[in-house]
Design a protein around this motif. Sequence first.
Motif, PDB file in Angstrom:
ATOM      1  N   LEU A 172       0.834  -1.183   0.000  1.00  0.00           N
ATOM      2  CA  LEU A 172       0.000   0.000   0.000  1.00  0.00           C
ATOM      3  C   LEU A 172       0.873   1.238   0.000  1.00  0.00           C
ATOM      4  N   LEU A 173       0.501   2.237  -0.735  1.00  0.00           N
ATOM      5  CA  LEU A 173       1.241   3.501  -0.755  1.00  0.00           C
ATOM      6  C   LEU A 173       0.278   4.643  -0.511  1.00  0.00           C
ATOM      7  N   ILE A 174       0.630   5.478   0.456  1.00  0.00           N
ATOM      8  CA  ILE A 174      -0.218   6.630   0.769  1.00  0.00           C
ATOM      9  C   ILE A 174       0.641   7.879   0.684  1.00  0.00           C
ATOM     10  N   LEU A 175       0.200   8.879  -0.007  1.00  0.00           N
ATOM     11  CA  LEU A 175       0.927  10.131  -0.127  1.00  0.00           C
ATOM     12  C   LEU A 175       0.159  11.222   0.598  1.00  0.00           C
ATOM     13  N   TYR A 176       0.873  11.945   1.470  1.00  0.00           N
ATOM     14  CA  TYR A 176       0.246  12.955   2.303  1.00  0.00           C
ATOM     15  C   TYR A 176       0.748  14.347   1.946  1.00  0.00           C
ATOM     16  N   SER A 177       0.069  15.291   2.454  1.00  0.00           N
ATOM     17  CA  SER A 177       0.519  16.675   2.576  1.00  0.00           C
ATOM     18  C   SER A 177       0.873  17.311   1.252  1.00  0.00           C
ATOM     19  N   LEU A 183       4.244  16.113   7.569  1.00  0.00           N
ATOM     20  CA  LEU A 183       4.247  14.771   6.997  1.00  0.00           C
ATOM     21  C   LEU A 183       4.311  14.872   5.483  1.00  0.00           C
ATOM     22  N   LEU A 184       5.260  14.150   4.874  1.00  0.00           N
ATOM     23  CA  LEU A 184       5.441  14.182   3.436  1.00  0.00           C
ATOM     24  C   LEU A 184       4.978  12.900   2.751  1.00  0.00           C
ATOM     25  N   PHE A 185       5.126  11.768   3.438  1.00  0.00           N
ATOM     26  CA  PHE A 185       4.895  10.479   2.780  1.00  0.00           C
ATOM     27  C   PHE A 185       4.691   9.420   3.850  1.00  0.00           C
ATOM     28  N   ALA A 186       3.842   8.412   3.533  1.00  0.00           N
ATOM     29  CA  ALA A 186       3.670   7.261   4.420  1.00  0.00           C
ATOM     30  C   ALA A 186       3.282   6.049   3.594  1.00  0.00           C
ATOM     31  N   SER A 187       3.769   4.872   4.007  1.00  0.00           N
ATOM     32  CA  SER A 187       3.439   3.636   3.291  1.00  0.00           C
ATOM     33  C   SER A 187       3.519   2.468   4.262  1.00  0.00           C
ATOM     34  N   VAL A 188       2.996   1.318   3.811  1.00  0.00           N
ATOM     35  CA  VAL A 188       3.053   0.104   4.598  1.00  0.00           C
ATOM     36  C   VAL A 188       3.488  -1.044   3.695  1.00  0.00           C
ATOM     37  N   GLY A 189       4.320  -1.962   4.225  1.00  0.00           N
ATOM     38  CA  GLY A 189       4.776  -3.099   3.449  1.00  0.00           C
ATOM     39  C   GLY A 189       5.036  -4.288   4.352  1.00  0.00           C
ATOM     40  N   ARG A 190       5.355  -5.426   3.740  1.00  0.00           N
ATOM     41  CA  ARG A 190       5.638  -6.643   4.502  1.00  0.00           C
ATOM     42  C   ARG A 190       6.961  -7.265   4.057  1.00  0.00           C
ATOM     43  N   ASP A 191       7.650  -7.837   5.035  1.00  0.00           N
ATOM     44  CA  ASP A 191       8.922  -8.524   4.811  1.00  0.00           C
ATOM     45  C   ASP A 191       9.922  -7.570   4.167  1.00  0.00           C
ATOM     46  N   MET A 192      10.707  -8.029   3.182  1.00  0.00           N
ATOM     47  CA  MET A 192      11.707  -7.193   2.532  1.00  0.00           C
ATOM     48  C   MET A 192      11.123  -6.635   1.231  1.00  0.00           C
ATOM     49  N   TYR A 193      11.323  -5.350   1.001  1.00  0.00           N
ATOM     50  CA  TYR A 193      10.742  -4.753  -0.203  1.00  0.00           C
ATOM     51  C   TYR A 193      11.531  -3.513  -0.604  1.00  0.00           C
ATOM     52  N   GLU A 194      11.240  -3.020  -1.809  1.00  0.00           N
ATOM     53  CA  GLU A 194      11.831  -1.799  -2.341  1.00  0.00           C
ATOM     54  C   GLU A 194      10.721  -0.881  -2.845  1.00  0.00           C
ATOM     55  N   LEU A 195      10.997   0.431  -2.885  1.00  0.00           N
ATOM     56  CA  LEU A 195      10.059   1.376  -3.484  1.00  0.00           C
ATOM     57  C   LEU A 195      10.785   2.664  -3.811  1.00  0.00           C
ATOM     58  N   ASN A 196      10.176   3.467  -4.682  1.00  0.00           N
ATOM     59  CA  ASN A 196      10.675   4.791  -5.028  1.00  0.00           C
ATOM     60  C   ASN A 196       9.713   5.853  -4.507  1.00  0.00           C
ATOM     61  N   TYR A 249       6.028   0.056   8.606  1.00  0.00           N
ATOM     62  CA  TYR A 249       5.446   1.307   8.131  1.00  0.00           C
ATOM     63  C   TYR A 249       6.573   2.296   7.867  1.00  0.00           C
ATOM     64  N   LEU A 250       6.550   2.935   6.709  1.00  0.00           N
ATOM     65  CA  LEU A 250       7.555   3.924   6.347  1.00  0.00           C
ATOM     66  C   LEU A 250       6.924   5.311   6.374  1.00  0.00           C
ATOM     67  N   VAL A 251       7.566   6.235   7.081  1.00  0.00           N
ATOM     68  CA  VAL A 251       7.067   7.616   7.208  1.00  0.00           C
ATOM     69  C   VAL A 251       8.203   8.571   6.884  1.00  0.00           C
ATOM     70  N   ALA A 252       7.910   9.606   6.105  1.00  0.00           N
ATOM     71  CA  ALA A 252       8.883  10.651   5.789  1.00  0.00           C
ATOM     72  C   ALA A 252       8.352  11.987   6.267  1.00  0.00           C
ATOM     73  N   VAL A 253       9.193  12.751   6.977  1.00  0.00           N
ATOM     74  CA  VAL A 253       8.777  14.048   7.503  1.00  0.00           C
ATOM     75  C   VAL A 253       9.847  15.092   7.212  1.00  0.00           C
ATOM     76  N   ASN A 254       9.403  16.333   7.128  1.00  0.00           N
ATOM     77  CA  ASN A 254      10.294  17.487   7.095  1.00  0.00           C
ATOM     78  C   ASN A 254       9.862  18.402   8.245  1.00  0.00           C
ATOM     79  N   ARG A 255      10.753  18.554   9.238  1.00  0.00           N
ATOM     80  CA  ARG A 255      10.420  19.264  10.479  1.00  0.00           C
ATOM     81  C   ARG A 255       9.175  18.626  11.084  1.00  0.00           C
ATOM     82  N   ASP A 256       8.057  19.373  11.168  1.00  0.00           N
ATOM     83  CA  ASP A 256       6.853  18.766  11.744  1.00  0.00           C
ATOM     84  C   ASP A 256       5.770  18.560  10.688  1.00  0.00           C
TER      85      ASP A 256
END
Length: 820
Positions: free
Chosen positions: A6-11, A302-315, A293-300
Amino acid sequence: MKQLLLLILYSLINTSVVFSQTADANNVDTLAGNFIKHLQHNNREKIFVQTDKWFYTAGETIWLKAYCINAFSHKYSAVSKIMFADLVNDKDSVIQTVILNIPLHKTDAAIQLPASISEGYYWLRAYTKKMLQDDKNSISVQPVYVVTNNAPLKLPKEEIINNQTDNTSIPELTFFPEGGSIISGTTNTIGFRAATKSGKPVIVTGYVTDNMDTVVARFKTDFAGMGKFDLSAWKVRKYTAHISWNDKKDIKYPLPLIDPFAIQLSVPDQNNNSIHIVVSMGDSLYKKNKQTYLVAVNRDHLLFASVGRDMYELNIPVANFPGGKTQLMLFNDQQQVVSERSVFVNNKPITLNAVADKVNYNRREKATLNIIAGDSINHPAASLLSVAVTDDNQVHETIDTRLIKTLLQDNIDLPADTMLVDNYNTGEQDLIMLTQKPAYTGWKIKQEINNLQKQDAVLENDSNITGVGGQIVNAKNEPDANQVVTLIANGKIDMIDRDTTDARGRFYFNLPPNTGNVEFTLQVTDEKNRIKDEKILQDLVDLPAFSTPVALKKKFNAEEAALINHYKINHPDIYISKGKEYLSEVKVTGFSNNKGIDPKRRMSPNSHLIVFGERERDSPQSTRDLVLSSPGVSMRQGLLTLQGGPTDMKEPGAKDEPLIIIDGLPYTNTVSSPSESSPALAFLGSIATNTIDFIEVLSGPDGAQYGIRGAHGAIIVNTLSDARPKDSPGAVGKLKSIHKGYSVPATFESPDYSKKEFKKSTSDDLRSTIFWNSNIYTGKDGKASLSFYTADAAATYTATIMGISSEGTIIYKKIRLSRK
């Protein structure tokens, strides 16, 4: 590898996504939302300060502007109401303190250096009580060097010693496995930093062995003491780094152990369009279908969030990311941060352009700077700025402070050199980000959210700053109700007001705003306006007293110290600008033994005199600060001590302090302050400087003429003829004192050469600070304009512009102007 579920893009990324697994979508949405809420609820403060110069001549004025910002968002913070800025010497004795009003943006000040101040290092500190409570190491401390024309010319010994030590001591190597852990069965990237104990980067080369002494990797520093290497690790082995240094041929450093339960976040590739992410598992978690769960932030934000299982790659697409540091965090299925990686995004943040109206200026000619603040696509930015223009011949440009460098790049831990992250190439930028310390590893949603409470503004009582209060007590020290108290103020303000004490004997007078320090008299009278023998206890401003953390006392390097010496060699006669009176100059002469005082009025020819002329009586420094900055005066165990005073105080108290005498009479202290450990200093701080003729400081042996109490020395206050003990602080019925309010800085004065009398003056204009304005606001169009007149000497001027935008971007810009 398993696919990303699953890929979710925020903000900042406006993308519609159809969620195939509602539970996963809800989980990542809740996690990301709560983590950002945690960041936004963190109200830690940070302060950065701009001064017009970085070294000064005794008697000059330090012009300063302090900015209080949120440590994470970098937006202007008014959580605290009161900011303190003080100048202390190397022993943390306060030269002067100013009180600044944060909510009203009145955080600029002028600190007048005493003409008699000693040459050497001083420290300009800026802080709030909340910062002292949260972490004393978070306060702002920057060095200020004061020069005089009677001190020897030499490079400070500390710098020489540090440089010699740095060349011989064994370097410290710190290793940064990408993602925070080394896992087996894959190739790990490991960054490192090599530096001396003082933090100076060094060049090293070396190799890595396993526990069978097999060389498995080689490494060397690429730049600024940093480098990286790849390591294919196996779980049954331990690894050691080796380097040679000077005559020591094999210095060993153990690498972090392999963690079979680790989850690793790595960035094998990054470009202007995307960041390539790889999530790997340690042996004990591999193929266990673990969710992350992968989350990317700049200061306070939210820029990006995603969820995955086991070993994986993404851009991760970064076209709409803000420029600067992006923090990538990986959470496990328990929603705890287990791996981090910082990356630098080169998208341009808000920038500032400043353009002079001419290429070159003549003497005493008007110069205009036009300022535009905006982002890379010309969106204007409202900003608060402060600007200093200085003569390079007298001031010299210094290396940018480390604090400003860090703030400009979102608290990135930069190498100890002069460059900003933008100045490095992309490979060097990535190495800097690889070697950042983890910021959130261990954070867990359940632990944090259960304790999450909104942190409201700090409740600070500034009534003692905005007004005058106190208590009236009778001869038995009991509160005295229904007493009439009159306040009379003359000088900056003319004011007469009355108040009647309440059941606790309390009284209070509001003072007009923006009055600064106000001299006043309090008196207690009866119904016939006769002064009563009631004791007046004034409430003093609670000024924090603390020792500056040693780690924050960063002295100038050898190059900067050499610039100071160069200035002294080329300016043997040091002149001080006097603002409006710039046409008449004052040469600093330092201390003298008699200072114009009749020797018959002195108690000892060996004493030190503080003579209160016009400068001292008008000085923003208190009597306390003037005494504490005198030779032979220091603090020991929180008490005032004179040279020759007690060295071993088993039960330290007021009895161990010097005797205070006013006009020949020993005086009993009735003034106290919860933040002042020294009763004597609290008492001296309550004496108005305009009531004093001179003060004589007697060391321990000379003070013995006053008996046992004088054995620890004596401070003899000689008042003016109209300020005798009956009017001194603590006297019954009547009290003269000075109210320390919010700072109202003096106006920076410079000659207006549009007027003929100034333009035709034959006196040399030798100003080192040509212009200072600490409150420049860009409008909605992001524009502002300022003007000033050049001085006489042919020189290059440096205009230093600092400030903050409404969006939390730190602004820092230097431009050159030519006066030839």
